[in-house]
Design a protein around this motif. Structure first.
Motif, short mmCIF file in Angstrom:
data_model
loop_
_atom_site.label_atom_id
_atom_site.label_comp_id
_atom_site.label_asym_id
_atom_site.label_seq_id
_atom_site.Cartn_x
_atom_site.Cartn_y
_atom_site.Cartn_z
N LEU A 145 37.68 30.68 35.31
CA LEU A 145 37.57 32.03 35.85
C LEU A 145 37.69 33.07 34.74
O LEU A 145 36.90 34.03 34.68
N VAL A 146 38.67 32.89 33.87
CA VAL A 146 38.87 33.82 32.74
C VAL A 146 37.63 33.82 31.84
O VAL A 146 37.15 34.88 31.44
N LEU A 147 37.13 32.63 31.53
CA LEU A 147 35.96 32.54 30.67
C LEU A 147 34.76 33.24 31.29
O LEU A 147 34.01 33.94 30.58
N MET A 148 34.56 33.09 32.59
CA MET A 148 33.41 33.76 33.23
C MET A 148 33.50 35.27 33.08
O MET A 148 32.49 35.93 32.84
N VAL A 149 34.69 35.83 33.21
CA VAL A 149 34.86 37.27 33.02
C VAL A 149 34.54 37.64 31.57
O VAL A 149 33.79 38.59 31.31
N LEU A 150 35.06 36.88 30.62
CA LEU A 150 34.85 37.20 29.21
C LEU A 150 33.42 36.95 28.76
O LEU A 150 32.92 37.64 27.87
N TRP A 151 32.73 35.98 29.35
CA TRP A 151 31.32 35.77 29.00
C TRP A 151 30.50 37.01 29.37
O TRP A 151 29.55 37.35 28.69
N LYS A 152 30.92 37.69 30.42
CA LYS A 152 30.19 38.89 30.84
C LYS A 152 30.70 40.14 30.12
O LYS A 152 29.92 40.98 29.68
N GLU A 153 32.00 40.29 30.01
CA GLU A 153 32.61 41.52 29.49
C GLU A 153 32.96 41.47 28.00
O GLU A 153 33.25 42.50 27.42
N ARG A 154 33.03 40.27 27.44
CA ARG A 154 33.35 40.03 26.02
C ARG A 154 34.78 40.33 25.63
O ARG A 154 35.38 39.60 24.88
N GLU A 155 35.37 41.43 26.06
CA GLU A 155 36.77 41.73 25.75
C GLU A 155 37.40 42.42 26.94
O GLU A 155 36.78 43.28 27.56
N GLN A 156 38.63 42.03 27.23
CA GLN A 156 39.39 42.60 28.33
C GLN A 156 40.85 42.64 27.92
O GLN A 156 41.30 41.84 27.10
N THR A 157 41.60 43.54 28.55
CA THR A 157 43.05 43.50 28.39
C THR A 157 43.58 42.45 29.36
O THR A 157 42.89 42.04 30.30
N VAL A 158 44.81 42.04 29.14
CA VAL A 158 45.44 41.08 30.06
C VAL A 158 45.45 41.67 31.47
O VAL A 158 45.14 40.98 32.44
N GLY A 159 45.76 42.96 31.59
CA GLY A 159 45.79 43.61 32.90
C GLY A 159 44.43 43.61 33.58
O GLY A 159 44.33 43.35 34.78
N GLN A 160 43.38 43.90 32.82
CA GLN A 160 42.03 43.89 33.38
C GLN A 160 41.65 42.49 33.85
O GLN A 160 41.08 42.32 34.93
N LEU A 161 41.96 41.49 33.04
CA LEU A 161 41.67 40.11 33.43
C LEU A 161 42.41 39.74 34.71
O LEU A 161 41.84 39.12 35.61
N GLY A 162 43.68 40.09 34.77
CA GLY A 162 44.48 39.79 35.96
C GLY A 162 43.89 40.40 37.21
O GLY A 162 43.84 39.75 38.26
N ASP A 163 43.42 41.64 37.09
CA ASP A 163 42.79 42.30 38.24
C ASP A 163 41.52 41.57 38.67
O ASP A 163 41.24 41.44 39.86
N ARG A 164 40.76 41.10 37.71
CA ARG A 164 39.48 40.46 38.01
C ARG A 164 39.65 39.08 38.62
O ARG A 164 38.87 38.68 39.49
#
Length: 141
Positions: free
Chosen positions: A41-60
Motif C-alpha cells: 500500500l505504501v509503495l503504491m502511494v509512493l509510486w504515484k506521488e514519489r515523496e510523502q510525509t509520514v502523516g500524508q502516507l498515514g492519511d492515504r
C-alpha cells in the motif's frame, strides 16, 4: 430472537471476511517481491506521488504513525525507501523511494491482473465492488 443481530444479517461480516480473503490472495504475489500487504500500500502511494510525509502516507493508507513508523523503518532497512527529516521542521519525516523501491513498481505491475485471476472475478466485478465501497466511504467524510 432478534434477527437483526444475526451474523448472517450483518453487512460488516462479509466485508471483513472478504478483506481477509483478498489479502490472502495477494500474499503469494507479494511474497515473491519480499513485501507485505501494508508495505505494498505504501509503495503504491509512493509510486504515484514519489515523496510523502509520514502523516500524508498515514492519511492515504489509513494507518496511524505508531503502526506506520515501524513499517517504514523495516522498508528502509530493506532498501526500498529513504526517511529524511525535513530541514524546515525536524518533526516532519519525508519518505521517498530508493532505486530498489522504484524497481519494484515494474515487478508489481501484473499483480492486479493476477489477483483477479486468482479470485476468479472480472475487472467489471472488481470495479463495481470498489465503487460501492467508495460510495459508502465517501459519505463518511
Amino acid at each position: 430472537m432478534n434477527t437483526s443481530l444475526s451474523l448472517e444479517n450483518q453487512v460488516c461480516f462479509p466485508i471483513y471476511a472478504l478483506a481477509k480473503e483478498i489479502v490472502q490472495h495477494y500474499r503469494p504475489f507479494l511474497d515473491a517481491l519480499g513485501i507485505t500487504y501494508p508495505q505494498y500500500l505504501v509503495l503504491m502511494v509512493l509510486w504515484k506521488e514519489r515523496e510523502q510525509t509520514v502523516g500524508q502516507l498515514g492519511d492515504r493508507v489509513f494507518l496511524d504513525s505508531g503502526t506506520l513508523t515501524p513499517l517504514l523503518k523495516r522498508m528502509e532497512q530493506k532498501g526500498m525507501v529513504e526517511r529524511r527529516r525535513n530541514p524546515a521542521d525536524e518533526r516532519v519525516v519525508n519518505i521517498s523511494l530508493t532505486p530498489k523501491g522504484l524497481a519494484l513498481e515494474e515487478q508489481a505491475s501484473d499483480i492486479p491482473q493476477k489477483l483477479m485471476e486468482s479470485m476468479q472475478v472480472t475487472e467489471e466485478e472488481v470495479v463495481a465492488l470498489k465503487n460501492s465501497i467508495m460510495k459508502i466511504l465517501n459519505k463518511q467524510k
